[in-house]
Design an enzyme around this catalytic site. Sequence first.
Site, short mmCIF file in Angstrom:
data_model
loop_
_atom_site.label_atom_id
_atom_site.label_comp_id
_atom_site.label_asym_id
_atom_site.label_seq_id
_atom_site.Cartn_x
_atom_site.Cartn_y
_atom_site.Cartn_z
N TYR A 1 -12.83 5.01 10.59
CA TYR A 1 -11.89 5.61 9.63
C TYR A 1 -12.19 5.01 8.26
O TYR A 1 -12.21 3.80 8.10
CB TYR A 1 -10.48 5.23 10.08
N THR B 1 -5.03 10.17 0.01
CA THR B 1 -6.37 9.98 0.58
C THR B 1 -6.55 10.96 1.74
O THR B 1 -5.59 11.45 2.33
CB THR B 1 -6.57 8.55 1.13
N HIS C 1 0.79 -1.23 0.00
CA HIS C 1 0.00 0.00 0.00
C HIS C 1 0.82 1.29 0.00
O HIS C 1 0.29 2.36 -0.29
CB HIS C 1 -0.92 0.01 1.22
#
Length: 589
Positions: free
Chosen positions: A436, A449, A323
């Site tokens: 979240y 993001t 990620h």
Amino acid sequence: SKLPVPTLEDSRRRYVQAQQPFLNDKQFRRTTAFSHDFQHGLGRELHDMLIFQDQHSQHTSYISDIWLNSYLGRRNPPAFNMNVGLAFQPDPKAEYNDQLTRATNMTVSIIRFLRAFRTHTLEPEMLYLYPERTDTELFKKFIRWIPKSFVCQMATMFNAYPMDMSQNFRLFSTSRLPKFARDILLTDERAKHLLVLRNGNFYIFNILRSNGTMIQTSEIHANLKYILSDESPMPDFPLAYLTTEKRDTWAQLRQELLANGNQEALKKVETAIFSLCLDDLLVQDADHFTQIMLYGNGHNRWFDKSFNLILTNDGSAAINFEHSWGDVMTVLRFMKEVFQDSMKAPAIGPLEGPMATNASRAVKKLHFHLNDSLRAGITNARANYNAAVRTFSVKLVRFKEGKCFLKQEGVSPDAMIHLAFQMAFLGLCGQMVSSYEPCSTAAFKHGRTEVIRSTSIHTKKCSLAFQEPSKHSSQSHFPSQGFDRHLLALRILADSKKGYLPDIFLDSAYDQLNHSLIFSRHLSNPTLNFGASMPIVPDGFGITYLIQDDCIIFNVTSCSDYNIQDFIQSLKISLEKIIAVLKGKPITH
């Protein structure tokens, strides 16, 4: 355009609003005071520093490097903390789901995507607010006549927004390298080879020629058939387990690997265009496939690669991606292109036999020299991996109402889902919890993001009203706007430039807010079967959801002592209560 830095006043106000549902009056006054002092004191100086840095970094966004370094600094294994699993839909033509056929076709489609990106012929990624008007051939033909310098402004006038595509650079030939304290990313665009893992063994072959064009598809087919027919047993000490280890431990072992004569072999692994994982597994059900795509069996993934393409024995296909380099939106667009290309223009058919070629010369099996210390390191990594697997649970569920019914009722599906999350926890443990959900900022240059924090004083009132309707009433739900990335940037500046943290960041409420027991992702892509994310805290849940016309698919993961089945049952009850109210029916308790 550049990602704007929020005003300090807005971020402070949103932060205080986000804290309110979790604090009693005394705690809330204390947190409000800390935030007030920050806004009118050190926070102003830090904010001005951030603005100055942003103005002198026109090539990127203020959060890009901060967010990348935040990921690379985490010391837990990505396999059980950050990597994401995304499952492709099956090929609609069942005979094309054979493992060798689908592996060949998807590999070819991936290289076609790579070639389109590198030759600048890949169609831009766009966000269409009104796709029925602008996601059309007519609009695309019109926009091609506009001079390049005016394309973005013209598209924006029609509510079509070009998305940042800079992350595609890291999609190929990229690995996360373990280093002490903070990892680094390695990208080598000169690489011509593909990495294939099967039964814990490593194979490579050149898939690009020296001029950058792809080798014949029949050669790719023959090479993969050769690898699938190789009967080599799993190594006694499978090297891939090291990528499931804690990062500092893996950094030490990687140094030993290099010192023990493995430089060339390791370089081939780390610079390969991507990693293709051929598993000798048959998928039993969606939960089993989730486990396969998230953490596999430990020995047949290189979890540090930008992405692993996974093909099981029955042709089920998925992506596992690391990620730090990029976000879900980039990978979903890539998956959509690959799936559609492999379906519409398959390189080979299911009955085609591979060409007569000497695959044994083209394919090279990698060998690693292991000393006693490295063998012990692999043994420990394997034991730690097995221990982590034992704590992991997953459950995929479908809720029968979907987008069509909710739109008919004028209700936002996302708002309903986040309300249900809070109601579920309220039913389980009697309290609201921090949640979240990442929201893409890819409409801005080098955007990553921002965080959607849907828990507000309104959702708290609404959740309590569903629990005890006679005591509470509520009519509204307002998700908060983002402030997390801004505060993170200011916190890092305080630590690096001032050498200390102001009270706002030392407040226990700040830690509590950032300990998100619910980490959710809304996935939307027609080529996606389902997805899965790990929890971001040890005692939390990772939840991905797909909102379809007639149902909502939830995939829930947990690494904690919480009973995942209890949570899912509580979530189901919460959703049923909301639907009952929308249908004008009484709520049953």
